[in-house]
Design an enzyme around this catalytic site. Structure first.
Site, PDB file in Angstrom:
ATOM      1  N   LYS A 109       1.341  -1.004  15.250  1.00 21.31           N
ATOM      2  CA  LYS A 109       2.932  -0.907  15.464  1.00 21.31           C
ATOM      3  C   LYS A 109       3.332  -2.232  16.197  1.00 21.31           C
ATOM      4  O   LYS A 109       4.519  -2.615  16.120  1.00 21.31           O
ATOM      5  CB  LYS A 109       3.390   0.513  16.384  1.00 21.31           C
ATOM      6  CG  LYS A 109       3.475   1.493  15.490  1.00 21.31           C
ATOM      7  CD  LYS A 109       4.707   1.374  14.469  1.00 21.31           C
ATOM      8  CE  LYS A 109       4.588   2.704  13.502  1.00 21.31           C
ATOM      9  NZ  LYS A 109       4.686   1.951  12.091  1.00 21.31           N
ATOM     10  N   PRO A 113      -3.371  -0.276  18.981  1.00 21.07           N
ATOM     11  CA  PRO A 113      -3.285  -0.562  17.823  1.00 21.07           C
ATOM     12  C   PRO A 113      -3.538   0.549  16.510  1.00 21.07           C
ATOM     13  O   PRO A 113      -3.351   0.092  15.460  1.00 21.07           O
ATOM     14  CB  PRO A 113      -4.240  -1.998  17.506  1.00 21.07           C
ATOM     15  CG  PRO A 113      -5.108  -1.841  18.768  1.00 21.07           C
ATOM     16  CD  PRO A 113      -4.478  -0.925  19.821  1.00 21.07           C
ATOM     17  N   HIS A 143       0.895  -1.354   0.023  1.00 21.48           N
ATOM     18  CA  HIS A 143       0.062  -0.100  -0.020  1.00 21.48           C
ATOM     19  C   HIS A 143       0.853   1.429   0.139  1.00 21.48           C
ATOM     20  O   HIS A 143       1.719   1.100   0.945  1.00 21.48           O
ATOM     21  CB  HIS A 143      -0.865   0.061   1.420  1.00 21.48           C
ATOM     22  CG  HIS A 143      -2.204  -0.861   1.116  1.00 21.48           C
ATOM     23  ND1 HIS A 143      -3.178  -0.712   1.998  1.00 21.48           N
ATOM     24  CD2 HIS A 143      -2.337  -1.815   0.437  1.00 21.48           C
ATOM     25  CE1 HIS A 143      -4.082  -1.728   1.495  1.00 21.48           C
ATOM     26  NE2 HIS A 143      -3.585  -2.708   0.641  1.00 21.48           N
ATOM     27  N   TYR A 191       4.575   6.022  10.107  1.00 19.12           N
ATOM     28  CA  TYR A 191       3.652   4.939   9.825  1.00 19.12           C
ATOM     29  C   TYR A 191       4.348   3.871   9.094  1.00 19.12           C
ATOM     30  O   TYR A 191       4.321   2.647   9.307  1.00 19.12           O
ATOM     31  CB  TYR A 191       2.355   5.305   9.052  1.00 19.12           C
ATOM     32  CG  TYR A 191       1.262   4.391   9.017  1.00 19.12           C
ATOM     33  CD1 TYR A 191       0.169   4.419  10.063  1.00 19.12           C
ATOM     34  CD2 TYR A 191       1.073   3.265   8.030  1.00 19.12           C
ATOM     35  CE1 TYR A 191      -0.769   3.514   9.902  1.00 19.12           C
ATOM     36  CE2 TYR A 191       0.139   2.393   8.078  1.00 19.12           C
ATOM     37  CZ  TYR A 191      -0.800   2.461   9.057  1.00 19.12           C
ATOM     38  OH  TYR A 191      -1.787   1.617   9.184  1.00 19.12           O
ATOM     39  N   TYR A 208      -8.822   5.090   7.850  1.00 20.85           N
ATOM     40  CA  TYR A 208      -8.917   5.779   9.476  1.00 20.85           C
ATOM     41  C   TYR A 208     -10.144   6.593   9.671  1.00 20.85           C
ATOM     42  O   TYR A 208      -9.765   7.658   8.902  1.00 20.85           O
ATOM     43  CB  TYR A 208      -7.902   6.012   9.785  1.00 20.85           C
ATOM     44  CG  TYR A 208      -6.714   5.185  10.113  1.00 20.85           C
ATOM     45  CD1 TYR A 208      -5.818   4.580   9.015  1.00 20.85           C
ATOM     46  CD2 TYR A 208      -6.377   4.486  11.298  1.00 20.85           C
ATOM     47  CE1 TYR A 208      -4.904   3.626   9.282  1.00 20.85           C
ATOM     48  CE2 TYR A 208      -5.383   3.598  11.511  1.00 20.85           C
ATOM     49  CZ  TYR A 208      -4.726   3.062  10.612  1.00 20.85           C
ATOM     50  OH  TYR A 208      -3.723   2.094  10.787  1.00 20.85           O
TER      51      TYR A 208
HETATM   52  P1  RFL Z   1       2.718 -12.761  20.953  1.00 21.79           P
HETATM   53  O1  RFL Z   1       2.367 -12.592  19.581  1.00 21.79           O
HETATM   54  O2  RFL Z   1       1.678 -12.551  21.937  1.00 21.79           O
HETATM   55  O3  RFL Z   1       3.421 -14.013  21.140  1.00 21.79           O
HETATM   56  C1  RFL Z   1       3.639 -14.560  22.441  1.00 21.79           C
HETATM   57  C2  RFL Z   1       3.708 -16.007  22.321  1.00 21.79           C
HETATM   58  O4  RFL Z   1       4.325 -16.460  23.626  1.00 21.79           O
HETATM   59  C3  RFL Z   1       3.262 -17.807  23.829  1.00 21.79           C
HETATM   60  N1  RFL Z   1       3.618 -17.685  25.479  1.00 21.79           N
HETATM   61  C4  RFL Z   1       4.251 -18.775  26.277  1.00 21.79           C
HETATM   62  N2  RFL Z   1       5.049 -19.862  25.460  1.00 21.79           N
HETATM   63  C5  RFL Z   1       5.593 -20.665  26.469  1.00 21.79           C
HETATM   64  N3  RFL Z   1       5.536 -20.604  27.836  1.00 21.79           N
HETATM   65  C6  RFL Z   1       4.834 -19.365  28.326  1.00 21.79           C
HETATM   66  N4  RFL Z   1       4.957 -19.430  29.597  1.00 21.79           N
HETATM   67  C7  RFL Z   1       4.199 -18.470  27.464  1.00 21.79           C
HETATM   68  N5  RFL Z   1       3.485 -17.525  27.626  1.00 21.79           N
HETATM   69  C8  RFL Z   1       2.941 -17.149  26.600  1.00 21.79           C
HETATM   70  C9  RFL Z   1       2.034 -17.090  23.663  1.00 21.79           C
HETATM   71  O5  RFL Z   1       1.323 -18.393  23.422  1.00 21.79           O
HETATM   72  C10 RFL Z   1       2.339 -16.664  22.273  1.00 21.79           C
HETATM   73  O6  RFL Z   1       2.334 -17.480  21.258  1.00 21.79           O
HETATM   74  O7  RFL Z   1       3.666 -11.534  21.236  1.00 21.79           O
HETATM   75  P2  RFL Z   1       4.866 -11.127  20.383  1.00 21.79           P
HETATM   76  O8  RFL Z   1       5.543 -12.341  19.327  1.00 21.79           O
HETATM   77  O9  RFL Z   1       5.561 -10.185  20.938  1.00 21.79           O
HETATM   78  O10 RFL Z   1       4.132 -10.182  19.112  1.00 21.79           O
HETATM   79  C11 RFL Z   1       3.235  -9.163  18.996  1.00 21.79           C
HETATM   80  C12 RFL Z   1       2.233  -8.927  18.447  1.00 21.79           C
HETATM   81  O11 RFL Z   1       1.437 -10.291  18.459  1.00 21.79           O
HETATM   82  C13 RFL Z   1       1.344  -7.885  18.766  1.00 21.79           C
HETATM   83  O12 RFL Z   1       2.068  -6.574  19.115  1.00 21.79           O
HETATM   84  C14 RFL Z   1       0.459  -7.520  17.396  1.00 21.79           C
HETATM   85  O13 RFL Z   1      -0.282  -8.447  17.116  1.00 21.79           O
HETATM   86  C15 RFL Z   1      -0.051  -6.073  17.832  1.00 21.79           C
HETATM   87  N6  RFL Z   1      -1.110  -5.404  16.576  1.00 21.79           N
HETATM   88  C16 RFL Z   1      -0.639  -4.905  15.704  1.00 21.79           C
HETATM   89  N7  RFL Z   1       0.702  -4.866  15.531  1.00 21.79           N
HETATM   90  C17 RFL Z   1       1.285  -4.488  13.976  1.00 21.79           C
HETATM   91  O14 RFL Z   1       2.250  -3.968  14.070  1.00 21.79           O
HETATM   92  N8  RFL Z   1       0.537  -3.916  13.176  1.00 21.79           N
HETATM   93  C18 RFL Z   1      -1.033  -4.097  13.254  1.00 21.79           C
HETATM   94  O15 RFL Z   1      -1.812  -3.753  12.294  1.00 21.79           O
HETATM   95  C19 RFL Z   1      -1.757  -4.637  14.344  1.00 21.79           C
HETATM   96  N9  RFL Z   1      -2.933  -4.710  14.625  1.00 21.79           N
HETATM   97  C20 RFL Z   1      -2.651  -5.665  16.925  1.00 21.79           C
HETATM   98  C21 RFL Z   1      -3.288  -5.164  15.786  1.00 21.79           C
HETATM   99  C22 RFL Z   1      -3.048  -6.286  18.063  1.00 21.79           C
HETATM  100  C23 RFL Z   1      -4.331  -6.339  18.249  1.00 21.79           C
HETATM  101  N10 RFL Z   1      -4.831  -6.908  19.304  1.00 21.79           N
HETATM  102  C24 RFL Z   1      -5.705  -8.415  19.379  1.00 21.79           C
HETATM  103  C25 RFL Z   1      -4.409  -6.747  20.795  1.00 21.79           C
HETATM  104  C26 RFL Z   1      -4.833  -5.317  15.954  1.00 21.79           C
HETATM  105  C27 RFL Z   1      -5.311  -5.872  17.144  1.00 21.79           C
HETATM  106  C28 RFL Z   1      -6.420  -5.980  17.298  1.00 21.79           C
HETATM  107  C1  PHB Z   2      -5.566  -4.805  11.009  1.00 19.97           C
HETATM  108  O1  PHB Z   2      -5.536  -4.889   9.588  1.00 19.97           O
HETATM  109  O2  PHB Z   2      -5.700  -5.817  11.849  1.00 19.97           O
HETATM  110  C2  PHB Z   2      -5.209  -3.508  11.396  1.00 19.97           C
HETATM  111  C3  PHB Z   2      -4.763  -2.286  10.624  1.00 19.97           C
HETATM  112  C4  PHB Z   2      -4.375  -1.057  10.981  1.00 19.97           C
HETATM  113  C5  PHB Z   2      -4.294  -0.983  12.550  1.00 19.97           C
HETATM  114  C6  PHB Z   2      -4.672  -1.966  13.321  1.00 19.97           C
HETATM  115  C7  PHB Z   2      -5.243  -3.188  12.747  1.00 19.97           C
HETATM  116  O3  PHB Z   2      -3.699   0.359  12.934  1.00 19.97           O
END
Ligand code: RFL
Ligand code: PHB
Length: 393
Positions: free
Chosen positions: A295, A291, A72, A384, A200
């Site tokens: 990031k 979110p 994008h 971004y 957004y």
């Molecule tokens: P994770 O992905 O939570 O992975 C951690 C892993 O550790 C495991 N675990 C264990 N394993 C063994 N022993 C234990 N005691 C353990 N305790 C936990 C868990 O099962 C899991 O598999 O962390 P990590 O790797 O730091 O990654 C972080 C990302 O997942 C997170 O920051 C993003 O999803 C945030 N986020 C977004 N980030 C972006 O860069 N771009 C986005 O567009 C974006 N959109 C989002 C998001 C997060 C969202 N939610 C659900 C909070 C949108 C949403 C809605």
């Molecule tokens: C997503 O596609 O899940 C998404 C995109 C942008 C955001 C957060 C989540 O800022």
């Protein structure tokens, strides 16, 4: 079991670290409490910064991302029934990629298995001992019982609800919590996106985001009250709020079956430092951001990029200097990204104390300035698409 680096968690942080270390010839074991199927199907992030994509390409992990991910060149900001495009490519020559986190996780696991790297699924790290010594021990439990992993470094990539962070003595860490007074309802719908770029939207009824996963799958988010229950969000209510918040003359929103819905609280957290003894923390284990700036995953990848470099220096030259700077280098980026995520959040959401009208007028003024000034737009674009990655400062 014995390894050089024990990694707790097979999310984006742990898996990317495993690949970076493999490329440096450093052995690691990843322990993951959930099954492979579970981690591969968890729907979360969707936006990858250019830096993140470049790291995956360098690691030879981007074949599917390059064929199925969507590049994008900008985003849309929509308010007062008008669309304003922030043109990343024209402003700063950079892009973002839309590619689901679960696809990233699938690719990273597949390549790890293919390289012969170890991932222990269904294995929980219950304790990390001796982190103040040169031989930390990770105590694990799987279906067959308990065992230990002897390592030279332990890395907590176990997300916000993991165990690693709590093993840093309370007197050695400072924590920064913030709860926002709203959450996000997130849905996935089997419908063609009604837009080519992310929208957004800031509306008097609340924030809304139109994202996507493919030509047939759309992802939407809606601001909701804090602690709201997903039962309060029938499909009809979701679509009618989406129509309302995205409204713009000459534009319409496609509807389709909703195949997933959930609520995410909006909060932020930072732990300082991100290291204690031979335990390092990376990704959501050390910090979370709202979110709105897309990031979290990208920050997790930036952390392990710095960490892998430091571990490389240590194992090759027994030089601890870069590892000693890990926390400082990462936190510099973390706080810049915290600020960006907070800034996007406060500009686009309706806050409960905005009732007097002044705050909304100020938001609109801020949006009008941002969308009419190329310097302000370039600042958004720069943050971004991702600030430069530093491995030393
Ligand atoms: P994770 O992905 O939570 O992975 C951690 C892993 O550790 C495991 N675990 C264990 N394993 C063994 N022993 C234990 N005691 C353990 N305790 C936990 C868990 O099962 C899991 O598999 O962390 P990590 O790797 O730091 O990654 C972080 C990302 O997942 C997170 O920051 C993003 O999803 C945030 N986020 C977004 N980030 C972006 O860069 N771009 C986005 O567009 C974006 N959109 C989002 C998001 C997060 C969202 N939610 C659900 C909070 C949108 C949403 C809605
Ligand atoms: C997503 O596609 O899940 C998404 C995109 C942008 C955001 C957060 C989540 O800022």
């Amino acid at each position: 079991m014995k390894t050089q680096v024990a990694i707790i968690g097979a999310g984006p942080a742990g898996l990317t670290l495993g690949h970076l270390l493999h490329q440096l010839g450093i052995d690691s074991v990843i322990v993951e409490t959930h099954s492979r199927e579970y981690v591969e199907s968890r729907i979360r992030a969707g936006v990858l910064e250019q830096n993140t994509v470049e790291i995956f390409r360098k690691l030879g992990l981007a074949q599917r991302l390059d064929s199925q991910g969507i590049e994008h060149h900008g985003i849309e900001l929509r308010y007062e029934n008008t669309n304003h495009r922030i043109a990343f490519q024209e402003l700063i020559g950079r892009s973002i990629w839309v590619y689901g986190q679960q696809e990233v996780v699938k690719d990273l696991i597949e390549a790890r298995v293919h390289n012969g790297g170890t991932i222990l699924f269904d294995t929980k790290a219950v304790l990390i001992k001796q982190i103040e010594t040169k031989k930390p021990l990770v105590e694990c439990r799987d279906l067959t019982g308990e065992f230990e992993i002897e390592c030279e470094f332990a890395v907590g990539c176990d997300g916000f609800h993991g165990i690693s962070r709590s093993l840093v003595p309370a007197k050695e860490r400072k924590e920064y919590f913030h709860d926002y007074p709203f959450g996000w309802v997130g849905i996935l719908s089997e419908v063609a996106p009604s837009t080519e770029e992310l929208i957004y939207a800031s509306h008097e009824s609340g924030f809304a985001l139109h994202s996507l996963r493919s030509s047939k799958l759309s992802r939407f988010y809606l601001q909701c009250p804090p602690n709201d229950d997903i039962q309060n969000w029938s499909d009809n209510r979701i679509w009618s709020e989406l129509h309302l918040r995205f409204q713009k003359s000459g534009w319409s929103l496609n509807e389709g079956p909703i195949i997933e819905k959930s609520i995410t609280p909006m909060r932020s957290y930072v732990m300082d430092p991100m290291q204690y003894g031979r335990l390092f923390l990376a990704g959501d284990a050390a910090h979370i951001v709202p979110p709105t700036g897309a990031k979290g995953l990208n920050l997790a990848v930036a952390d392990v990029w710095v960490l892998a470099h430091g571990l490389g220096q240590y194992f090759e030259h027994k030089n601890f200097d870069e590892l000693a700077g890990y926390s400082r280098i990462c936190l510099d980026r973390v706080w810049k990204v915290m600020h960006f995520s907070w800034w996007m959040t406060q500009m686009l959401h309706i806050f409960p104390d905005h009732m007097d009208g002044t705050a909304r007028k100020l938001q609109i003024a801020q949006l009008n300035y941002l969308t009419s000034s190329s310097s302000a737009s370039a600042s958004l674009a720069e943050q971004y698409t991702g600030l430069p990655l530093n491995i030393a400062n």
